[in-house]
Design a protein around this motif. Structure first.
Motif, PDB file in Angstrom:
ATOM      1  N   MET A   1      29.246  59.960  -1.727  1.00 21.35           N
ATOM      2  CA  MET A   1      29.111  61.822  -1.256  1.00 21.35           C
ATOM      3  C   MET A   1      27.774  62.141  -0.551  1.00 21.35           C
ATOM      4  SD  MET A   1      31.782  63.930  -1.295  1.00 21.35           S
ATOM      5  CE  MET A   1      33.135  64.269  -2.688  1.00 21.35           C
ATOM      6  N   PHE A   2      26.575  61.774  -1.573  1.00 19.24           N
ATOM      7  CA  PHE A   2      25.055  62.363  -1.343  1.00 19.24           C
ATOM      8  C   PHE A   2      24.995  62.241   0.469  1.00 19.24           C
ATOM      9  CE2 PHE A   2      26.054  62.636  -5.152  1.00 19.24           C
ATOM     10  CZ  PHE A   2      25.070  64.684  -5.579  1.00 19.24           C
ATOM     11  N   HIS A   3      26.170  60.549   1.154  1.00 23.29           N
ATOM     12  CA  HIS A   3      26.226  60.292   2.130  1.00 23.29           C
ATOM     13  C   HIS A   3      27.047  60.764   2.731  1.00 23.29           C
ATOM     14  CE1 HIS A   3      25.752  56.615   4.798  1.00 23.29           C
ATOM     15  NE2 HIS A   3      24.812  56.266   4.362  1.00 23.29           N
ATOM     16  N   SER A   4      28.253  61.140   3.054  1.00 20.74           N
ATOM     17  CA  SER A   4      28.601  61.529   4.121  1.00 20.74           C
ATOM     18  C   SER A   4      28.334  63.288   4.006  1.00 20.74           C
ATOM     19  CB  SER A   4      29.656  61.931   3.163  1.00 20.74           C
ATOM     20  OG  SER A   4      30.302  62.180   2.369  1.00 20.74           O
ATOM     21  N   SER A   5      27.494  63.645   2.717  1.00 21.36           N
ATOM     22  CA  SER A   5      26.990  65.406   2.740  1.00 21.36           C
ATOM     23  C   SER A   5      26.674  66.012   3.729  1.00 21.36           C
ATOM     24  CB  SER A   5      27.162  66.012   1.563  1.00 21.36           C
ATOM     25  OG  SER A   5      27.989  66.059   0.673  1.00 21.36           O
ATOM     26  N   THR A   6      26.337  66.946   3.954  1.00 16.80           N
ATOM     27  CA  THR A   6      24.926  67.156   5.117  1.00 16.80           C
ATOM     28  C   THR A   6      24.310  68.097   4.399  1.00 16.80           C
ATOM     29  OG1 THR A   6      26.902  68.944   6.520  1.00 16.80           O
ATOM     30  CG2 THR A   6      26.537  66.789   7.643  1.00 16.80           C
ATOM     31  N   LEU A   7      24.208  68.959   3.087  1.00 16.06           N
ATOM     32  CA  LEU A   7      23.733  69.974   2.833  1.00 16.06           C
ATOM     33  C   LEU A   7      23.871  69.396   1.170  1.00 16.06           C
ATOM     34  CD1 LEU A   7      22.074  72.661   2.375  1.00 16.06           C
ATOM     35  CD2 LEU A   7      24.090  73.802   1.426  1.00 16.06           C
ATOM     36  N   CYS A   8      23.299  69.812   0.268  1.00 19.55           N
ATOM     37  CA  CYS A   8      23.380  69.655  -1.218  1.00 19.55           C
ATOM     38  C   CYS A   8      22.773  70.559  -1.855  1.00 19.55           C
ATOM     39  CB  CYS A   8      22.615  68.086  -1.653  1.00 19.55           C
ATOM     40  SG  CYS A   8      22.474  67.899  -3.670  1.00 19.55           S
ATOM     41  N   ILE A   9      23.446  71.013  -2.622  1.00 18.17           N
ATOM     42  CA  ILE A   9      23.138  72.804  -3.284  1.00 18.17           C
ATOM     43  C   ILE A   9      22.583  72.030  -4.627  1.00 18.17           C
ATOM     44  CG2 ILE A   9      23.826  74.890  -3.977  1.00 18.17           C
ATOM     45  CD1 ILE A   9      25.743  74.956  -1.456  1.00 18.17           C
ATOM     46  N   ILE A  10      21.996  72.385  -5.611  1.00 17.51           N
ATOM     47  CA  ILE A  10      21.471  72.631  -6.513  1.00 17.51           C
ATOM     48  C   ILE A  10      21.596  72.774  -7.800  1.00 17.51           C
ATOM     49  CG2 ILE A  10      19.890  70.984  -8.325  1.00 17.51           C
ATOM     50  CD1 ILE A  10      18.646  69.457  -6.550  1.00 17.51           C
ATOM     51  N   ASN A  11      22.535  73.722  -8.202  1.00 21.44           N
ATOM     52  CA  ASN A  11      22.820  74.228  -9.038  1.00 21.44           C
ATOM     53  C   ASN A  11      22.739  74.878 -10.505  1.00 21.44           C
ATOM     54  OD1 ASN A  11      24.308  77.591  -9.030  1.00 21.44           O
ATOM     55  ND2 ASN A  11      26.362  76.140  -9.884  1.00 21.44           N
TER      56      ASN A  11
ATOM     57  N   LEU B   1      34.732  79.266   7.229  1.00 24.70           N
ATOM     58  CA  LEU B   1      36.276  79.186   6.009  1.00 24.70           C
ATOM     59  C   LEU B   1      35.616  77.769   5.200  1.00 24.70           C
ATOM     60  CD1 LEU B   1      39.325  78.152   5.460  1.00 24.70           C
ATOM     61  CD2 LEU B   1      39.493  75.894   7.242  1.00 24.70           C
ATOM     62  N   PHE B   2      36.184  77.695   3.885  1.00 26.03           N
ATOM     63  CA  PHE B   2      35.164  77.187   2.597  1.00 26.03           C
ATOM     64  C   PHE B   2      36.715  76.619   1.979  1.00 26.03           C
ATOM     65  CE2 PHE B   2      31.757  80.864   2.070  1.00 26.03           C
ATOM     66  CZ  PHE B   2      30.999  79.562   2.550  1.00 26.03           C
ATOM     67  N   ILE B   3      36.505  74.821   2.332  1.00 25.75           N
ATOM     68  CA  ILE B   3      37.166  74.571   1.899  1.00 25.75           C
ATOM     69  C   ILE B   3      36.771  74.015   0.423  1.00 25.75           C
ATOM     70  CG2 ILE B   3      38.437  72.290   1.931  1.00 25.75           C
ATOM     71  CD1 ILE B   3      38.305  72.765   4.848  1.00 25.75           C
ATOM     72  N   GLU B   4      37.474  74.298  -0.962  1.00 22.89           N
ATOM     73  CA  GLU B   4      36.708  74.125  -1.875  1.00 22.89           C
ATOM     74  C   GLU B   4      37.989  72.992  -2.341  1.00 22.89           C
ATOM     75  OE1 GLU B   4      35.985  76.497  -5.312  1.00 22.89           O
ATOM     76  OE2 GLU B   4      36.112  75.473  -6.636  1.00 22.89           O
ATOM     77  N   ASN B   5      37.167  71.279  -2.920  1.00 24.09           N
ATOM     78  CA  ASN B   5      37.702  70.804  -2.673  1.00 24.09           C
ATOM     79  C   ASN B   5      38.007  70.097  -4.154  1.00 24.09           C
ATOM     80  OD1 ASN B   5      38.917  67.349  -2.127  1.00 24.09           O
ATOM     81  ND2 ASN B   5      37.552  67.734  -0.177  1.00 24.09           N
ATOM     82  N   VAL B   6      38.970  69.484  -4.303  1.00 21.44           N
ATOM     83  CA  VAL B   6      39.474  69.297  -5.573  1.00 21.44           C
ATOM     84  C   VAL B   6      38.195  68.334  -7.521  1.00 21.44           C
ATOM     85  CG1 VAL B   6      40.385  67.071  -7.249  1.00 21.44           C
ATOM     86  CG2 VAL B   6      41.950  68.182  -5.307  1.00 21.44           C
ATOM     87  N   GLY B   7      37.495  69.041  -7.839  1.00 26.69           N
ATOM     88  CA  GLY B   7      36.366  68.551  -8.563  1.00 26.69           C
ATOM     89  C   GLY B   7      36.514  66.735  -8.772  1.00 26.69           C
ATOM     90  N   ASN B   8      35.516  66.503  -7.583  1.00 25.87           N
ATOM     91  CA  ASN B   8      35.284  64.931  -8.227  1.00 25.87           C
ATOM     92  C   ASN B   8      34.956  64.035  -7.071  1.00 25.87           C
ATOM     93  OD1 ASN B   8      35.908  62.883  -7.895  1.00 25.87           O
ATOM     94  ND2 ASN B   8      38.578  62.753  -7.794  1.00 25.87           N
ATOM     95  N   LEU B   9      33.865  63.283  -8.158  1.00 24.46           N
ATOM     96  CA  LEU B   9      32.722  63.372  -7.146  1.00 24.46           C
ATOM     97  C   LEU B   9      32.690  62.448  -6.855  1.00 24.46           C
ATOM     98  CD1 LEU B   9      29.597  65.034  -5.884  1.00 24.46           C
ATOM     99  CD2 LEU B   9      29.383  63.866  -8.439  1.00 24.46           C
ATOM    100  N   VAL B  10      34.303  61.799  -6.033  1.00 26.95           N
ATOM    101  CA  VAL B  10      34.191  60.321  -5.726  1.00 26.95           C
ATOM    102  C   VAL B  10      35.028  59.985  -4.615  1.00 26.95           C
ATOM    103  CG1 VAL B  10      35.292  57.700  -6.880  1.00 26.95           C
ATOM    104  CG2 VAL B  10      33.700  58.795  -8.391  1.00 26.95           C
ATOM    105  N   CYS B  11      36.519  60.538  -5.370  1.00 26.62           N
ATOM    106  CA  CYS B  11      37.562  60.402  -4.609  1.00 26.62           C
ATOM    107  C   CYS B  11      37.135  60.813  -3.154  1.00 26.62           C
ATOM    108  CB  CYS B  11      39.116  60.621  -5.086  1.00 26.62           C
ATOM    109  SG  CYS B  11      39.032  59.781  -6.557  1.00 26.62           S
ATOM    110  N   PRO B  12      37.144  62.322  -2.354  1.00 30.00           N
ATOM    111  CA  PRO B  12      36.700  63.239  -1.732  1.00 30.00           C
ATOM    112  C   PRO B  12      36.218  62.477  -0.554  1.00 30.00           C
ATOM    113  CG  PRO B  12      36.879  64.241  -3.986  1.00 30.00           C
ATOM    114  CD  PRO B  12      37.056  63.106  -3.588  1.00 30.00           C
ATOM    115  N   ALA B  13      35.259  61.526  -0.789  1.00 29.16           N
ATOM    116  CA  ALA B  13      33.973  60.979   0.079  1.00 29.16           C
ATOM    117  C   ALA B  13      34.472  60.192   1.407  1.00 29.16           C
ATOM    118  CB  ALA B  13      33.391  60.240  -0.906  1.00 29.16           C
ATOM    119  N   MET B  14      35.371  59.995   0.474  1.00 29.08           N
ATOM    120  CA  MET B  14      36.421  59.486   2.184  1.00 29.08           C
ATOM    121  C   MET B  14      37.268  60.111   3.410  1.00 29.08           C
ATOM    122  SD  MET B  14      37.828  55.374   0.683  1.00 29.08           S
ATOM    123  CE  MET B  14      37.384  54.591   2.428  1.00 29.08           C
TER     124      MET B  14
END
Lengths: 114, 249
Positions: free
Chosen positions: B185-195, B145-158
């Protein structure tokens, strides 16, 4: 503006506590907000003013304890103050660190009328 | 009123019942009536996220929260991934946007089950929105299941949604210092994709710097460089996905 979601959660939490204690108002609310949470205090202030209107917190005095960021280096064990999540250990420069404080986000206490 | 969790359109207070502790109220100086609450402000969201997580684990669903700034290519990455892997893996998608069903339409065109959440003025998804989206989806066992969050690098982090993995997408048309500017956001992520690596010849983006910054914030972060336009690096992403499915199988 996730700060507004946070304020609304505080209002919900305070409202539930007041109902439990059969209080019709809240005189004071004390919050712990860690410096390493992504809460921007100016935005929080703005959201607070809007969010508490016509709620049980409308006339409450608010106290905020800012909790400093502290971490322990996972490589050398040094305890250090963390101002940013990317701060490295001042002893060995490692970025592997365990955050000990600064992530707090809670309602600590409420003061209800007698 | 919602049949499952009983919530009305505005009030979510019912969730508090499940985590009510016996906080003693006491008199202080014979004057003030102080209640020691000591309650996490995000507790309600975190409890619902754990509920989602349990549901996903029970059905062996790999839930991935995709986060990025607007325009980093989350939806394009999904379109290509779903098209390329639909014969091998079972997918479903939750799309989060403030308005429109445009992204859901794009995902639907790949033949994948999709639900759109419109947050209105909201700047992020929360566990409660995902709970209700999932209720209507009849998700299959052993799926992704992919959950595509709202495009926003601040708020979804919490906001924990109950995901197993959080993948942050940045593109080479952004600044390479994004990880330092938006560390949460980077602190709470497990993977970073550079697109969008196909655009590297035309932009100033320094990939090595970006990786260095990302690892300063989160030394455990896995990083994959790819272009969903040229296809370069996509295999690394597919291998990562399949390795996560194997782990939970």
């Amino acid at each position: 503006m996730h700060e507004l979601s946070i304020v609304m959660s505080i209002v919900d939490l305070a409202t539930a506590q007041a109902a439990k204690h059969e209080a019709i108002a809240i005189e004071e609310i004390e919050l712990d907000i860690g410096c390493l949470t992504s809460i921007e205090m100016d935005s929080f202030e703005f959201a607070w003013k809007q969010g508490i209107k016509q709620t049980i917190l409308e006339n409450a005095t608010r106290k905020i304890n800012r909790i400093e960021g502290k971490a322990r280096c996972s490589d050398c064990g040094t305890y250090f103050n963390m101002l940013q999540l990317y701060d490295s250990c001042p002893q060995c420069n490692s970025h592997l660190a365990e955050i000990i404080s600064g992530k707090e986000l809670k309602v600590k206490s409420l003061v209800l009328p007698d | 009123m919602c049949a499952t969790c009983g919530c009305g359109p505005t009030s979510h207070q019912h969730h508090d019942d499940s985590h009510d502790h016996h906080h003693a109220s006491h008199q202080n100086n014979g004057k003030k009536n102080i209640i020691d609450v000591e309650q996490d402000i995000l507790l309600e969201n975190n409890l619902l996220a754990q509920r989602n997580r349990g549901y996903f684990e029970g059905k062996n669903i790999l839930a991935i929260n995709l986060v990025s700034s607007p325009g980093s290519g989350k939806t394009s990455l999904l379109e290509r991934t779903l098209t390329d892997l639909k014969a091998e893996l079972n997918f479903a998608v939750i799309e989060g946007d403030q308005q429109t069903a445009n992204d859901a339409d794009r995902i639907h065109a790949t033949g994948t089950k999709v639900t759109q959440i419109n947050t209105g003025k909201g700047c992020h998804l929360d566990a409660h929105m995902v709970l209700h989206a999932v209720q209507g989806m009849k998700l299959s066992n052993d799926s992704i299941l992919f959950i595509e969050n709202v495009g926003n690098l601040v708020c979804p982090a919490m906001f924990d949604l109950g995901e197993k993995e959080r993948a942050v997408v940045i593109s080479v048309t952004e600044g390479e210092d994004k990880p330092l500017k938006y560390p949460d956001m980077f602190h709470s992520s497990t993977l970073c994709i550079i697109n969008k690596t196909d655009l590297l010849p035309y932009v100033k983006f320094n990939v090595e710097k970006a990786k260095e910054y990302a690892r300063k914030v989160n030394p455990a972060l896995e990083i994959i460089e790819l272009s969903c336009t040229s296809g370069e690096g996509m295999q690394l992403w597919y291998d990562w996905l399949k390795s996560k499915v194997l782990t939970i199988a």
